[in-house]
Design a protein around this motif. Structure first.
Motif, PDB file in Angstrom:
ATOM      1  N   SER A   1       0.828  -1.216   0.000  1.00  0.00           N
ATOM      2  CA  SER A   1       0.000   0.000   0.000  1.00  0.00           C
ATOM      3  C   SER A   1       0.859   1.261   0.000  1.00  0.00           C
ATOM      4  CB  SER A   1      -0.926   0.004   1.213  1.00  0.00           C
ATOM      5  OG  SER A   1      -0.170   0.168   2.398  1.00  0.00           O
TER       6      SER A   1
ATOM      7  N   ARG B   1     -14.119  -1.660   9.415  1.00  0.00           N
ATOM      8  CA  ARG B   1     -14.497  -0.407   8.763  1.00  0.00           C
ATOM      9  C   ARG B   1     -14.766   0.673   9.814  1.00  0.00           C
ATOM     10  NH1 ARG B   1     -16.482   0.338   3.536  1.00  0.00           N
ATOM     11  NH2 ARG B   1     -17.618   2.283   3.193  1.00  0.00           N
TER      12      ARG B   1
ATOM     13  N   GLN C   1     -18.142   6.790   9.106  1.00  0.00           N
ATOM     14  CA  GLN C   1     -18.118   7.851   8.093  1.00  0.00           C
ATOM     15  C   GLN C   1     -17.841   9.211   8.738  1.00  0.00           C
ATOM     16  OE1 GLN C   1     -19.017   7.094   4.772  1.00  0.00           O
ATOM     17  NE2 GLN C   1     -18.618   9.138   4.018  1.00  0.00           N
TER      18      GLN C   1
ATOM     19  N   CYS D   1     -14.110   9.629  10.069  1.00  0.00           N
ATOM     20  CA  CYS D   1     -13.098   9.765   9.015  1.00  0.00           C
ATOM     21  C   CYS D   1     -13.237  11.091   8.263  1.00  0.00           C
ATOM     22  CB  CYS D   1     -13.201   8.599   8.032  1.00  0.00           C
ATOM     23  SG  CYS D   1     -12.502   7.055   8.666  1.00  0.00           S
TER      24      CYS D   1
ATOM     25  N   ARG E   1      -6.711  12.729   7.816  1.00  0.00           N
ATOM     26  CA  ARG E   1      -7.309  11.909   6.757  1.00  0.00           C
ATOM     27  C   ARG E   1      -6.353  11.716   5.582  1.00  0.00           C
ATOM     28  NH1 ARG E   1     -12.304  10.146   4.953  1.00  0.00           N
ATOM     29  NH2 ARG E   1     -12.467   9.960   2.680  1.00  0.00           N
TER      30      ARG E   1
ATOM     31  N   THR F   1      -6.141   7.805   4.117  1.00  0.00           N
ATOM     32  CA  THR F   1      -6.850   7.300   2.949  1.00  0.00           C
ATOM     33  C   THR F   1      -6.923   8.360   1.855  1.00  0.00           C
ATOM     34  OG1 THR F   1      -8.937   6.353   2.149  1.00  0.00           O
ATOM     35  CG2 THR F   1      -9.082   7.980   3.925  1.00  0.00           C
ATOM     36  N   ARG F   2      -6.957   7.897   0.620  1.00  0.00           N
ATOM     37  CA  ARG F   2      -7.118   8.798  -0.523  1.00  0.00           C
ATOM     38  C   ARG F   2      -8.527   8.733  -1.096  1.00  0.00           C
ATOM     39  NH1 ARG F   2      -1.355   7.446  -3.595  1.00  0.00           N
ATOM     40  NH2 ARG F   2      -0.023   8.645  -2.162  1.00  0.00           N
ATOM     41  N   ALA F   3      -9.398   7.981  -0.438  1.00  0.00           N
ATOM     42  CA  ALA F   3     -10.780   7.881  -0.906  1.00  0.00           C
ATOM     43  C   ALA F   3     -11.474   9.233  -0.762  1.00  0.00           C
ATOM     44  CB  ALA F   3     -11.526   6.817  -0.102  1.00  0.00           C
ATOM     45  N   ALA F   4     -12.254   9.593  -1.742  1.00  0.00           N
ATOM     46  CA  ALA F   4     -12.908  10.907  -1.735  1.00  0.00           C
ATOM     47  C   ALA F   4     -13.975  11.000  -0.662  1.00  0.00           C
ATOM     48  CB  ALA F   4     -13.505  11.186  -3.108  1.00  0.00           C
TER      49      ALA F   4
ATOM     50  N   ASN G   1     -15.520   7.649   1.034  1.00  0.00           N
ATOM     51  CA  ASN G   1     -15.618   6.476   1.910  1.00  0.00           C
ATOM     52  C   ASN G   1     -14.617   6.534   3.064  1.00  0.00           C
ATOM     53  OD1 ASN G   1     -17.603   5.368   0.310  1.00  0.00           O
ATOM     54  ND2 ASN G   1     -16.138   4.271  -0.985  1.00  0.00           N
TER      55      ASN G   1
ATOM     56  N   ARG H   1     -12.036   4.879   6.054  1.00  0.00           N
ATOM     57  CA  ARG H   1     -10.931   3.918   5.995  1.00  0.00           C
ATOM     58  C   ARG H   1     -11.427   2.519   6.364  1.00  0.00           C
ATOM     59  NH1 ARG H   1      -5.190   3.877   6.605  1.00  0.00           N
ATOM     60  NH2 ARG H   1      -4.567   1.748   6.069  1.00  0.00           N
ATOM     61  N   GLN H   2     -10.920   1.533   5.635  1.00  0.00           N
ATOM     62  CA  GLN H   2     -11.216   0.135   5.926  1.00  0.00           C
ATOM     63  C   GLN H   2      -9.899  -0.616   6.053  1.00  0.00           C
ATOM     64  OE1 GLN H   2     -14.539  -2.680   4.278  1.00  0.00           O
ATOM     65  NE2 GLN H   2     -12.861  -2.772   2.838  1.00  0.00           N
TER      66      GLN H   2
END
Length: 547
Positions: free
Chosen positions: A378, A427, A430, A433, A439, A443-446, A448, A450-451
């Motif tokens: 990762s 998980r 919401q 996070c 953040r 995570t780079r998720a827009a 969602n 972190r999982q």
């Protein structure tokens, strides 16, 4: 051919006298007979022969000759011719000087009998038994394992050539068993299309002509399959191996749509682990490892590596080329357990080592698995400031994960991944996070949250401990012993043609690997006896200065 077991005969006096004149210091084949008592006995091969019938060549001699053949890297014909003229070989097999030997075809028949009765491993285990009795091989020592590729005994083909050659192979088989039947069905155009190997035809480059050619081959294959299923056709025609191969290849390569034959696109074919690449070896598969691409199989060699004993290959596994090394770790340990040859330390590269193996090797087999695990791929693991899995704490009893910012996970699910391994997904919430100040490090998720993906507790902890351990100098010094297996593979490739299969199919290829390992062991034992151990890594005097 019947078998009448005999005790190992004495070496004829005249053969011994001449051999010692020609080889006053002896050679490896004379040493093989004197020191190892020819390795084999007829009783080990009783299952291969009936009690009545024509007298058979003694199987202990044939087994010995197979090993000698691979020590010399000879063909069957070359091995049979050598036995007629070489005194040292007659000495090894206890033959009179005037003995004519045997026909080369006997070797092929003997190998087929070994495979039919499942006695391939006897070739290797008989030698290992002698080595244990002489103290050259011990349980609970140090061992190492690695794999290399083996090219199948077939021509490399693309999908089009494979399809055309599959029709041609079926036609040739039918022409042997039912010549009149096949002659009554085919027209002259069939002879024009399939009289020569497909490689000898010029495949058109124009797209329209190319499509016409492959669809014509597809129609021919479906037509041939239709003929063998007709009511007046002998029902056993469907059981001919080449016809069954045609059926399987056509399922993989073609389909019919509104009465027309279509060639499947590359995206519509089975995965490489299932795709037939040659009608002549239905089990060979296309393998890719880094920059190496081959069609065939893979061989896994396990050898001892104790400093005070000869390094002997004690286990051989043969798989199709698409089988991952990771799937073989447990199989290898099971085989070593059945041979009562489990090591205390087993050196393997990261292709064989995972959390599950680190756990089960120690608990089930009492084996310390020494090898690196794959680093976390990762982006978080590559950035020392980011939050990778190792920075999260896990409360296994309460099934809760806590992040570096102190927030706890909201959901914990257990499921199996695509490889059938159990994994845990934790998980986070919401809201936690979305408002987290760190953040961007997590995570780079827009949108969602972190999982975290975890292995079961014992495996997770084993992986984390291994990743820490493999960064130490102590680990690197211990793991350096694994590199010796590279020399074994090099010896097998350069001196024993390890990467080229002589035979078709995985069973025959495995037998070839077993005999090769046995031949390598005999050569190593002779060299060890002569105090010459070329399989030990050599270090130059200059390099020693840095030690």
């Amino acid at each position: 051919m019947s078998l009448h077991p005999q005790k190992l005969p004495e070496i004829p006096e005249e053969t011994a006298r001449i051999a010692k004149i020609l080889f006053p210091k002896g050679n490896k084949y004379m040493w093989l007979r004197d020191e190892l008592d020819a390795i084999y006995e007829d009783e080990q091969f009783m299952a291969l022969y009936p009690k009545n019938g024509q007298f058979a060549e003694q199987p202990w001699r044939l087994a010995m000759m197979c090993v000698i053949q691979y020590m010399e890297n000879d063909t069957d014909r070359q091995a049979a011719e050598a036995l007629k003229t070489r005194i040292d070989l007659k000495y090894a097999l206890s033959l009179e000087l005037t003995d004519p030997g045997f026909d080369f075809s006997v070797l092929s028949e003997f190998r087929s009998r070994l495979i039919e009765e499942g006695l391939e491993e006897v070739i290797l285990t008989a030698l290992l038994k002698i080595c244990r009795e002489k103290g050259w091989l011990k349980e609970h020592g140090k061992q190492r394992t690695d794999s290399t590729h083996t090219e199948a005994a077939i021509r490399l083909t693309n999908r089009i050539v494979c399809a055309g050659e599959t029709v041609r192979a079926a036609l040739n088989s039918l022409a042997v068993v039912v010549p009149d039947w096949i002659r009554a069905h085919v027209s002259q155009e069939w002879y024009d299309r399939y009289e020569k190997r497909m490689e000898d035809f010029r495949i058109p480059k124009e797209a329209t002509k190319f499509v016409q050619m492959i669809e014509q081959i597809g129609r021919d294959g479906f037509e041939l399959l239709k003929w063998v299923r007709e009511a007046d056709a002998p029902i056993w025609l469907r059981e001919i191996p080449a016809v069954e191969t045609l059926r399987l290849v056509w399922i993989q390569q073609f389909y019919q749509e509104e009465g027309k034959v279509r060639h499947r696109s590359n995206d519509d074919t089975p995965p490489a682990s299932q795709l037939i690449v040659s009608p002549y070896d239905r089990e060979a598969r296309l393998g890719v490892k880094r920059d190496t691409e081959w069609t065939g199989y893979k061989v896994h060699l396990t050898e001892t590596c104790n400093n005070d004993l000869p390094h002997l290959i004690i286990n051989v596994e043969t798989t199709v080329s698409t089988t991952q090394d990771m799937k073989m770790t447990g199989v290898i340990h099971q085989e070593l357990e059945s041979k009562q040859l489990l090591p205390s330390e087993h050196f393997m590269d990261n292709g064989y080592v995972d959390g599950e193996h680190l756990e089960t090797s120690e608990k089930r087999y009492g084996v310390e698995l020494i090898g690196p695990v794959t680093q976390n791929p990762s982006w978080q693991a590559k950035d020392p400031q980011a939050y990778d899995n190792s920075k999260f704490s896990v409360d296994w009893e309460n099934e809760v994960v806590t992040c570096p910012e102190g927030k706890t996970s909201k959901k914990w699910t257990v499921k199996q991944n695509q490889d059938g391994q159990e994994e845990i997904r934790a998980r986070f919430g919401q809201k936690d996070c979305r408002t987290c100040p760190a953040r961007s490090l997590c995570t780079r998720a827009a949108v969602n949250p972190r999982q975290i993906v975890l292995r079961p507790k014992e495996q997770h902890e084993a992986i984390q401990a291994a990743r820490q351990r493999q960064t130490t100098k102590e680990f690197q010094e211990r793991y350096a012993k694994r590199s010796g297996i590279e020399g074994t593979i090099s010896q097998g490739v350069r001196a024993f043609d390890l990467r080229a299969s002589r035979y078709l199919g995985i069973k025959k290829t495995h037998l070839k690997h077993v005999i090769t390992a046995t031949a390598m062991n005999v050569v190593r034992l002779f060299q060890w006896q002569m105090e010459d151990t070329p399989f030990q890594p050599r270090i130059s005097q200059f390099a020693l200065l840095a030690a």
